[in-house]
Design a protein around this motif. Structure first.
Motif, PDB file in Angstrom:
ATOM      1  N   ALA A  66       0.823  -1.210   0.000  1.00  0.00           N
ATOM      2  CA  ALA A  66       0.000   0.000   0.000  1.00  0.00           C
ATOM      3  C   ALA A  66       0.856   1.258   0.000  1.00  0.00           C
ATOM      4  O   ALA A  66       0.473   2.284  -0.575  1.00  0.00           O
ATOM      5  N   TYR A  67       2.039   1.190   0.625  1.00  0.00           N
ATOM      6  CA  TYR A  67       2.905   2.370   0.683  1.00  0.00           C
ATOM      7  C   TYR A  67       3.387   2.769  -0.702  1.00  0.00           C
ATOM      8  O   TYR A  67       3.447   3.956  -1.042  1.00  0.00           O
ATOM      9  N   LEU A  68       3.737   1.769  -1.529  1.00  0.00           N
ATOM     10  CA  LEU A  68       4.186   2.063  -2.889  1.00  0.00           C
ATOM     11  C   LEU A  68       3.047   2.649  -3.713  1.00  0.00           C
ATOM     12  O   LEU A  68       3.248   3.594  -4.477  1.00  0.00           O
ATOM     13  N   ARG A  69       1.846   2.120  -3.533  1.00  0.00           N
ATOM     14  CA  ARG A  69       0.690   2.647  -4.271  1.00  0.00           C
ATOM     15  C   ARG A  69       0.389   4.085  -3.852  1.00  0.00           C
ATOM     16  O   ARG A  69       0.051   4.926  -4.686  1.00  0.00           O
ATOM     17  N   GLU A  70       0.516   4.378  -2.557  1.00  0.00           N
ATOM     18  CA  GLU A  70       0.277   5.742  -2.089  1.00  0.00           C
ATOM     19  C   GLU A  70       1.292   6.711  -2.693  1.00  0.00           C
ATOM     20  O   GLU A  70       0.938   7.827  -3.089  1.00  0.00           O
ATOM     21  N   PHE A  71       2.558   6.280  -2.754  1.00  0.00           N
ATOM     22  CA  PHE A  71       3.589   7.126  -3.363  1.00  0.00           C
ATOM     23  C   PHE A  71       3.277   7.378  -4.838  1.00  0.00           C
ATOM     24  O   PHE A  71       3.404   8.511  -5.336  1.00  0.00           O
ATOM     25  N   GLN A  72       2.879   6.340  -5.555  1.00  0.00           N
ATOM     26  CA  GLN A  72       2.571   6.488  -6.972  1.00  0.00           C
ATOM     27  C   GLN A  72       1.381   7.408  -7.199  1.00  0.00           C
ATOM     28  O   GLN A  72       1.387   8.242  -8.117  1.00  0.00           O
ATOM     29  N   ILE A  73       0.364   7.294  -6.358  1.00  0.00           N
ATOM     30  CA  ILE A  73      -0.830   8.140  -6.508  1.00  0.00           C
ATOM     31  C   ILE A  73      -0.491   9.598  -6.237  1.00  0.00           C
ATOM     32  O   ILE A  73      -0.879  10.500  -6.992  1.00  0.00           O
ATOM     33  N   LEU A  74       0.247   9.863  -5.157  1.00  0.00           N
ATOM     34  CA  LEU A  74       0.615  11.243  -4.829  1.00  0.00           C
ATOM     35  C   LEU A  74       1.523  11.832  -5.900  1.00  0.00           C
ATOM     36  O   LEU A  74       1.337  12.984  -6.322  1.00  0.00           O
ATOM     37  N   SER A  75       2.501  11.053  -6.379  1.00  0.00           N
ATOM     38  CA  SER A  75       3.402  11.538  -7.428  1.00  0.00           C
ATOM     39  C   SER A  75       2.630  11.834  -8.710  1.00  0.00           C
ATOM     40  O   SER A  75       2.872  12.861  -9.369  1.00  0.00           O
ATOM     41  N   ALA A  76       1.707  10.935  -9.056  1.00  0.00           N
ATOM     42  CA  ALA A  76       0.903  11.144 -10.261  1.00  0.00           C
ATOM     43  C   ALA A  76       0.064  12.409 -10.141  1.00  0.00           C
ATOM     44  O   ALA A  76      -0.067  13.182 -11.102  1.00  0.00           O
ATOM     45  N   PHE A  77      -0.491  12.646  -8.965  1.00  0.00           N
ATOM     46  CA  PHE A  77      -1.326  13.832  -8.750  1.00  0.00           C
ATOM     47  C   PHE A  77      -0.506  15.111  -8.906  1.00  0.00           C
ATOM     48  O   PHE A  77      -0.917  16.058  -9.581  1.00  0.00           O
ATOM     49  N   VAL A  78       0.684  15.139  -8.289  1.00  0.00           N
ATOM     50  CA  VAL A  78       1.530  16.342  -8.338  1.00  0.00           C
ATOM     51  C   VAL A  78       1.999  16.618  -9.756  1.00  0.00           C
ATOM     52  O   VAL A  78       1.870  17.746 -10.270  1.00  0.00           O
ATOM     53  N   PHE A  79       2.548  15.608 -10.425  1.00  0.00           N
ATOM     54  CA  PHE A  79       3.129  15.845 -11.739  1.00  0.00           C
ATOM     55  C   PHE A  79       2.067  15.938 -12.833  1.00  0.00           C
ATOM     56  O   PHE A  79       2.324  16.528 -13.880  1.00  0.00           O
ATOM     57  N   LEU A  80       0.876  15.398 -12.574  1.00  0.00           N
ATOM     58  CA  LEU A  80      -0.226  15.623 -13.514  1.00  0.00           C
ATOM     59  C   LEU A  80      -0.630  17.089 -13.491  1.00  0.00           C
ATOM     60  O   LEU A  80      -0.951  17.668 -14.535  1.00  0.00           O
ATOM     61  N   GLY A  81      -0.594  17.699 -12.298  1.00  0.00           N
ATOM     62  CA  GLY A  81      -0.888  19.124 -12.206  1.00  0.00           C
ATOM     63  C   GLY A  81       0.108  19.950 -13.005  1.00  0.00           C
ATOM     64  O   GLY A  81      -0.272  20.882 -13.733  1.00  0.00           O
ATOM     65  N   CYS A  82       1.409  19.608 -12.893  1.00  0.00           N
ATOM     66  CA  CYS A  82       2.438  20.300 -13.682  1.00  0.00           C
ATOM     67  C   CYS A  82       2.211  20.095 -15.176  1.00  0.00           C
ATOM     68  O   CYS A  82       2.313  21.036 -15.977  1.00  0.00           O
TER      69      CYS A  82
END
Length: 315
Positions: free
Chosen positions: A190-206
């Motif tokens: 779950a920790y890896l999935r949380e990191f991927q979701i947060l990273s995707a959210f941040v860089f999708l905004g960029c």
């Protein structure tokens, strides 16, 4: 089974067992690192010494070169030391520091590339307001925001990663302490999935901000009646857009790919493409941030002056 409290060091991925291949990896990494130092160092020196380049576009390029040098210096020197001496270990604290610095510099670079898209948008779509919207103070604030956002983003991920329990040993399938590889050692996926979701959210905004900026830029460029004017506008935008596309695509594949297609050799290849080659080839090939300004005659002339000054001073 181990946990994070009992882990004192991590084992990095070994490139090869044969000494000849280890020396080959050392030589390859040394060449890449020296190219990064030379290319980015030349850009930094030129922009600092030539007052004619003290403009927003070159100010952001200066910061980009600094981030390139910092990011490659975080990972490559340790890999060069490990290769010929067949050393795979890195201490727990050094691994945490490497994770923090690497995420800091890489994320700050993406934030800065987003700001550089805004710079191109103002220069082409609102040229009469360029000096007002991108004043010296505004540029410093935006660059500081990129560095500061990267710092807090890295602090968040590093603190979260090294506070979770690790139950799957201490061997990493990477030649440096890469955050997803450490999360794979966690007791829960779950920790890896949380990191991927947060990273995707941040860089999708960029990515969305950059995409919207370039939609407006291309609309403005297509309305330019002069063919020479359109070519000049495209010549400064397309290389920068290519850099963003390359950076985001490799980072997305590196950090958001499903575990089913993961392998040590693929992880190393993607890591090299994502984190090692771009800083090194900044001043050498087309698909890199440096060409974003190397197409401008001002920087070419300034670099030529710096080289000639160094040559005559040596004589």
């Amino acid at each position: 089974m181990s946990n994070s409290s009992s882990i004192t060091q991590f084992l990095l991925l070994a490139f090869a067992d044969m000494q000849e291949l280890q020396l080959l990896h050392f030589g390859l990494f040394l060449g890449i690192y020296l190219a990064a130092l030379l290319g980015n160092g030349l850009v930094i020196t030129t922009i600092v010494c030539d007052h004619g380049l003290h403009m927003p576009m070159y100010f952001f390029l200066l910061n980009l070169s600094l981030l390139d040098l910092a990011s490659i210096s975080t990972t490559l020197p340790k890999a060069m030391v490990n290769s010929p001496w067949d050393s795979r270990t890195i201490s727990y604290l050094r691994c945490a520091a490497q994770v923090f610095l690497f995420v800091f510099f890489i994320s700050a670079e993406y934030f800065l590339l987003t700001i550089m898209a805004y710079d191109r948008y103002i220069a082409i779509c609102k040229p009469l307001h360029y000096g007002t919207l991108l004043s010296s103070r505004a540029c410093v604030h935006m660059a500081a925001a990129a560095w500061g956002s990267g710092f807090f983003y890295a602090l968040l991920h590093t603190a979260n990663t090294f506070s979770i329990p690790l139950c799957k040993g201490n061997a990493l399938d990477q030649f440096f302490c890469e955050l997803p590889q450490i999360l794979k050692l966690a007791c829960s996926d779950a920790y890896l999935r949380e990191f991927q979701i947060l990273s995707a959210f941040v860089f999708l905004g960029c990515f969305l901000f950059i995409a919207l900026s370039y939609v407006q830029i291309f609309r403005a460029v297509l309305r330019i009646h002069s063919e020479q004017g359109r070519h000049k506008a495209f010549s400064t935008c397309l290389p920068h857009l290519a850099v963003i596309s390359l950076s985001l695509s490799t980072a997305t594949f590196a950090y958001l790919k499903p575990p089913s297609i993961s392998s040590p050799s693929l992880n190393v290849l993607v890591a090299v493409l994502c984190s090692v080659l771009p800083p090194a080839v900044n001043s050498l090939i087309y698909m890199n941030p440096l060409i974003y300004s190397m197409r401008n005659q001002e920087l070419k002339d300034a670099i030529r002056k710096i080289i000639l000054w160094i040559h005559f001073k040596q004589q």
